[in-house]
Design a protein around this motif. Structure first.
Motif, PDB file in Angstrom:
ATOM      1  N   SER A 260       3.376  12.624  -9.067  1.00 41.22           N
ATOM      2  CA  SER A 260       2.632  13.886  -9.003  1.00 41.22           C
ATOM      3  C   SER A 260       3.538  15.107  -9.159  1.00 41.22           C
ATOM      4  O   SER A 260       3.066  16.224  -9.356  1.00 41.22           O
ATOM      5  CB  SER A 260       1.887  13.987  -7.669  1.00 41.22           C
ATOM      6  OG  SER A 260       2.782  14.308  -6.612  1.00 41.22           O
ATOM      7  N   GLY A 261       4.851  14.875  -9.035  1.00 44.21           N
ATOM      8  CA  GLY A 261       5.811  15.967  -9.129  1.00 44.21           C
ATOM      9  C   GLY A 261       6.363  16.412  -7.800  1.00 44.21           C
ATOM     10  O   GLY A 261       7.248  17.271  -7.727  1.00 44.21           O
ATOM     11  N   ALA A 262       5.863  15.817  -6.718  1.00 49.20           N
ATOM     12  CA  ALA A 262       6.373  16.153  -5.384  1.00 49.20           C
ATOM     13  C   ALA A 262       7.657  15.389  -5.105  1.00 49.20           C
ATOM     14  O   ALA A 262       7.915  14.327  -5.698  1.00 49.20           O
ATOM     15  CB  ALA A 262       5.327  15.822  -4.324  1.00 49.20           C
ATOM     16  N   ASP A 263       8.481  15.922  -4.209  1.00 49.00           N
ATOM     17  CA  ASP A 263       9.688  15.230  -3.770  1.00 49.00           C
ATOM     18  C   ASP A 263       9.301  14.346  -2.592  1.00 49.00           C
ATOM     19  O   ASP A 263       9.059  14.826  -1.488  1.00 49.00           O
ATOM     20  CB  ASP A 263      10.749  16.257  -3.340  1.00 49.00           C
ATOM     21  CG  ASP A 263      12.071  15.590  -2.982  1.00 49.00           C
ATOM     22  OD1 ASP A 263      12.098  14.353  -2.787  1.00 49.00           O
ATOM     23  OD2 ASP A 263      13.080  16.315  -2.876  1.00 49.00           O
ATOM     24  N   VAL A 264       9.222  13.022  -2.828  1.00 51.13           N
ATOM     25  CA  VAL A 264       8.752  12.098  -1.795  1.00 51.13           C
ATOM     26  C   VAL A 264       9.677  12.085  -0.581  1.00 51.13           C
ATOM     27  O   VAL A 264       9.254  11.777   0.547  1.00 51.13           O
ATOM     28  CB  VAL A 264       8.583  10.673  -2.381  1.00 51.13           C
ATOM     29  CG1 VAL A 264       9.942  10.030  -2.642  1.00 51.13           C
ATOM     30  CG2 VAL A 264       7.725   9.810  -1.467  1.00 51.13           C
ATOM     31  N   ASP A 265      10.945  12.446  -0.789  1.00 52.30           N
ATOM     32  CA  ASP A 265      11.892  12.489   0.330  1.00 52.30           C
ATOM     33  C   ASP A 265      11.576  13.635   1.289  1.00 52.30           C
ATOM     34  O   ASP A 265      12.090  13.677   2.413  1.00 52.30           O
ATOM     35  CB  ASP A 265      13.328  12.628  -0.183  1.00 52.30           C
ATOM     36  CG  ASP A 265      13.800  11.378  -0.920  1.00 52.30           C
ATOM     37  OD1 ASP A 265      13.322  10.281  -0.566  1.00 52.30           O
ATOM     38  OD2 ASP A 265      14.632  11.501  -1.831  1.00 52.30           O
ATOM     39  N   LYS A 266      10.752  14.588   0.847  1.00 46.70           N
ATOM     40  CA  LYS A 266      10.381  15.714   1.695  1.00 46.70           C
ATOM     41  C   LYS A 266       9.016  15.499   2.366  1.00 46.70           C
ATOM     42  O   LYS A 266       8.462  16.412   2.968  1.00 46.70           O
ATOM     43  CB  LYS A 266      10.377  17.006   0.882  1.00 46.70           C
ATOM     44  CG  LYS A 266      11.766  17.417   0.412  1.00 46.70           C
ATOM     45  CD  LYS A 266      11.732  18.723  -0.363  1.00 46.70           C
ATOM     46  CE  LYS A 266      13.142  19.128  -0.810  1.00 46.70           C
ATOM     47  NZ  LYS A 266      13.131  20.382  -1.616  1.00 46.70           N
TER      48      LYS A 266
ATOM     49  N   LEU B 263       0.829  -1.207   0.000  1.00 47.98           N
ATOM     50  CA  LEU B 263       0.000   0.000   0.000  1.00 47.98           C
ATOM     51  C   LEU B 263       0.863   1.257   0.000  1.00 47.98           C
ATOM     52  O   LEU B 263       0.637   2.183  -0.778  1.00 47.98           O
ATOM     53  CB  LEU B 263      -0.907  -0.013   1.233  1.00 47.98           C
ATOM     54  CG  LEU B 263      -1.780   1.210   1.485  1.00 47.98           C
ATOM     55  CD1 LEU B 263      -2.824   1.350   0.390  1.00 47.98           C
ATOM     56  CD2 LEU B 263      -2.444   1.116   2.855  1.00 47.98           C
ATOM     57  N   VAL B 264       1.869   1.282   0.862  1.00 46.95           N
ATOM     58  CA  VAL B 264       2.697   2.478   1.024  1.00 46.95           C
ATOM     59  C   VAL B 264       3.683   2.638  -0.131  1.00 46.95           C
ATOM     60  O   VAL B 264       3.944   3.760  -0.570  1.00 46.95           O
ATOM     61  CB  VAL B 264       3.424   2.450   2.381  1.00 46.95           C
ATOM     62  CG1 VAL B 264       4.381   3.626   2.507  1.00 46.95           C
ATOM     63  CG2 VAL B 264       2.394   2.482   3.511  1.00 46.95           C
ATOM     64  N   LEU B 265       4.224   1.543  -0.627  1.00 48.16           N
ATOM     65  CA  LEU B 265       5.130   1.663  -1.782  1.00 48.16           C
ATOM     66  C   LEU B 265       4.387   2.243  -2.982  1.00 48.16           C
ATOM     67  O   LEU B 265       4.931   3.071  -3.727  1.00 48.16           O
ATOM     68  CB  LEU B 265       5.728   0.303  -2.141  1.00 48.16           C
ATOM     69  CG  LEU B 265       6.753  -0.284  -1.168  1.00 48.16           C
ATOM     70  CD1 LEU B 265       7.405  -1.508  -1.775  1.00 48.16           C
ATOM     71  CD2 LEU B 265       7.813   0.743  -0.793  1.00 48.16           C
ATOM     72  N   GLY B 266       3.139   1.830  -3.154  1.00 44.75           N
ATOM     73  CA  GLY B 266       2.335   2.396  -4.231  1.00 44.75           C
ATOM     74  C   GLY B 266       2.065   3.876  -4.014  1.00 44.75           C
ATOM     75  O   GLY B 266       2.086   4.671  -4.966  1.00 44.75           O
ATOM     76  N   LEU B 267       1.814   4.253  -2.750  1.00 46.53           N
ATOM     77  CA  LEU B 267       1.581   5.662  -2.433  1.00 46.53           C
ATOM     78  C   LEU B 267       2.817   6.500  -2.746  1.00 46.53           C
ATOM     79  O   LEU B 267       2.718   7.578  -3.350  1.00 46.53           O
ATOM     80  CB  LEU B 267       1.201   5.802  -0.952  1.00 46.53           C
ATOM     81  CG  LEU B 267       1.080   7.232  -0.422  1.00 46.53           C
ATOM     82  CD1 LEU B 267       0.057   8.028  -1.216  1.00 46.53           C
ATOM     83  CD2 LEU B 267       0.740   7.213   1.069  1.00 46.53           C
ATOM     84  N   LYS B 268       3.977   6.035  -2.344  1.00 42.80           N
ATOM     85  CA  LYS B 268       5.209   6.777  -2.613  1.00 42.80           C
ATOM     86  C   LYS B 268       5.438   6.923  -4.114  1.00 42.80           C
ATOM     87  O   LYS B 268       5.901   7.968  -4.591  1.00 42.80           O
ATOM     88  CB  LYS B 268       6.405   6.074  -1.955  1.00 42.80           C
ATOM     89  CG  LYS B 268       6.376   6.139  -0.434  1.00 42.80           C
ATOM     90  CD  LYS B 268       7.580   5.427   0.179  1.00 42.80           C
ATOM     91  CE  LYS B 268       7.575   5.564   1.701  1.00 42.80           C
ATOM     92  NZ  LYS B 268       8.727   4.884   2.335  1.00 42.80           N
ATOM     93  N   LYS B 269       5.092   5.880  -4.849  1.00 42.85           N
ATOM     94  CA  LYS B 269       5.247   5.895  -6.307  1.00 42.85           C
ATOM     95  C   LYS B 269       4.404   7.008  -6.927  1.00 42.85           C
ATOM     96  O   LYS B 269       4.882   7.780  -7.768  1.00 42.85           O
ATOM     97  CB  LYS B 269       4.846   4.529  -6.866  1.00 42.85           C
ATOM     98  CG  LYS B 269       4.755   4.425  -8.380  1.00 42.85           C
ATOM     99  CD  LYS B 269       4.389   2.990  -8.769  1.00 42.85           C
ATOM    100  CE  LYS B 269       4.193   2.823 -10.265  1.00 42.85           C
ATOM    101  NZ  LYS B 269       2.917   3.396 -10.729  1.00 42.85           N
ATOM    102  N   ILE B 270       3.130   7.119  -6.536  1.00 42.41           N
ATOM    103  CA  ILE B 270       2.264   8.124  -7.159  1.00 42.41           C
ATOM    104  C   ILE B 270       2.524   9.530  -6.614  1.00 42.41           C
ATOM    105  O   ILE B 270       2.228  10.514  -7.292  1.00 42.41           O
ATOM    106  CB  ILE B 270       0.775   7.741  -7.037  1.00 42.41           C
ATOM    107  CG1 ILE B 270       0.347   7.556  -5.581  1.00 42.41           C
ATOM    108  CG2 ILE B 270       0.488   6.488  -7.855  1.00 42.41           C
ATOM    109  CD1 ILE B 270      -1.138   7.220  -5.424  1.00 42.41           C
ATOM    110  N   ILE B 271       3.102   9.634  -5.415  1.00 36.14           N
ATOM    111  CA  ILE B 271       3.518  10.961  -4.932  1.00 36.14           C
ATOM    112  C   ILE B 271       4.642  11.490  -5.822  1.00 36.14           C
ATOM    113  O   ILE B 271       4.649  12.653  -6.229  1.00 36.14           O
ATOM    114  CB  ILE B 271       3.960  10.904  -3.455  1.00 36.14           C
ATOM    115  CG1 ILE B 271       2.746  10.704  -2.544  1.00 36.14           C
ATOM    116  CG2 ILE B 271       4.694  12.191  -3.061  1.00 36.14           C
ATOM    117  CD1 ILE B 271       3.101  10.525  -1.076  1.00 36.14           C
ATOM    118  N   GLU B 272       5.593  10.606  -6.132  1.00 41.29           N
ATOM    119  CA  GLU B 272       6.685  10.999  -7.030  1.00 41.29           C
ATOM    120  C   GLU B 272       6.141  11.375  -8.398  1.00 41.29           C
ATOM    121  O   GLU B 272       6.566  12.362  -9.009  1.00 41.29           O
ATOM    122  CB  GLU B 272       7.693   9.852  -7.163  1.00 41.29           C
ATOM    123  CG  GLU B 272       8.565   9.639  -5.932  1.00 41.29           C
ATOM    124  CD  GLU B 272       9.604   8.552  -6.164  1.00 41.29           C
ATOM    125  OE1 GLU B 272       9.377   7.685  -7.034  1.00 41.29           O
ATOM    126  OE2 GLU B 272      10.632   8.570  -5.479  1.00 41.29           O
TER     127      GLU B 272
END
Length: 332
Positions: A169-175, A158-167
């Motif tokens: 979206s253009g957001a910096d997932v590390d932030k 669930l979370v790996l998929g969320l991080k994938k789509i955050i990236e």
């Protein structure tokens, strides 16, 4: 002291031998029953969540019996707990998210999927959602940069998929700051402004949507990999090789249990209430679960690739590596 250590070692060795002996006897019993055409005993690990109601009701309405199985259901709190129990031989078959089992195999486990149970919807609404307060200025995943997000487990599918789509979206997932919070506590954490957004699944998704205090900014299973398998049944390779009849009967029984649940949505929701103890009103508002035992190798491959890209799998794999021979044959 040395004598005590030796005695302790011998005692531990004896216990391990007894455990292995018991497991071997149980597996031999399963094989013998199949060879004689009789009822096959199976120990199946489940978790008390709505999506596993089909496996539970299959015992009550006689589906297992119709397929020549004597199933003992053993409840676990998590997929990881059930995987460890399976490795010790305490259960024959378990339910796990595919990604969890894939990572377990790279860590020395030997699991193959023998049936599928649930997939994500093709489009929202779905069981998995990302929600924020209704009056929040967060409107999309891109707005999560610099925010705090509650998740259940930092390494799950669930979370790996969320991080994938955050990236994406253009957001910096590390932030984005991810904090682990139990699903049952996420609503309160959001309302008390301890986090800015929450990633959760049903029945909690439906519960918050029904209250009207939040808004959904993402159906994250759907947006990361539509119709991805989120629950599948696994057994050890050795068990599958030695018990092909048990595996085929279980596959057919799960298919029958899914057909039973999908045939009557109102009846299915009543069974979910009986199994989980969740409030009936909440279940009534919840979208029907996407039960499915139809494997799609291309979609499974997307999960594999997602795990490789995230660094959770160290090597590239073909999705079919995780399928039992019986499942592979159903794809032909």
């Amino acid at each position: 002291m040395m004598k005590l250590k030796k005695n302790g070692f011998y005692l531990l060795t004896l216990m391990m031998l007894l455990l292995l002996s018991a497991c071997s006897k149980d597996e031999a019993k399963t094989t013998a029953s199949a060879e004689n055409g009789g009822v096959i005993p199976l120990k199946v690990g489940i978790q008390k969540n709505a999506a596993l109601t089909n496996a539970w009701i299959a015992e009550s309405v006689g589906i297992y019996e119709e397929h020549g199985l004597d199933v003992k259901l053993i409840e676990f709190k998590s997929g990881s707990e059930s995987i460890n129990a399976q490795r010790s031989g305490s259960v024959d078959i378990i339910l796990s998210a595919p990604g969890t089992a894939m990572v377990a195999n790279e860590s020395g486990f030997d699991l193959v999927s023998i049936a599928q149970n649930e997939i994500a919807q093709a489009e929202g609404p779905d069981t998995a959602s990302v929600q924020v307060l209704a009056d929040s200025n967060i409107e999309s995943l891109k707005d999560l940069e610099g925010k705090k997000v509650a998740i259940y487990d930092s390494r799950n599918q669930l979370v790996l998929g969320l991080k994938k789509i955050i990236e994406e979206s253009g957001a910096d997932v590390d932030k984005v700051e991810f904090v682990e919070v139990p699903f049952s506590s996420m609503g309160d954490a959001l309302k008390n402004n301890q986090v800015d957004a929450i990633s959760l699944v049903d029945p909690y998704t439906t519960q918050l949507v029904s209250e009207g205090t939040t808004k959904v900014i993402s159906w994250n299973y759907v947006e990361s990999i539509p119709e991805q398998p989120v629950g599948a049944w696994y057994a050890r390779s050795k068990f599958v090789e030695e018990n092909p009849e048990a595996v085929s009967r279980f596959y057919d029984a799960i298919s029958a249990s899914i057909e039973y649940m999908l045939a009557d949505e109102e009846r299915a929701k009543k069974h979910i209430v009986d199994f989980t103890g969740v409030d009936e009103k909440l279940i009534t508002d919840m979208p029907q679960i996407a039960w499915s035992n139809e494997f799609n190798a291309d979609v499974w491959q997307q999960i594999v690739d997602m795990y490789v890209e995230a660094g959770e799998l160290k090597q590239k794999h073909e999705a079919t590596e995780y399928f039992s021979q019986y499942v592979t044959e159903t794809l032909k």
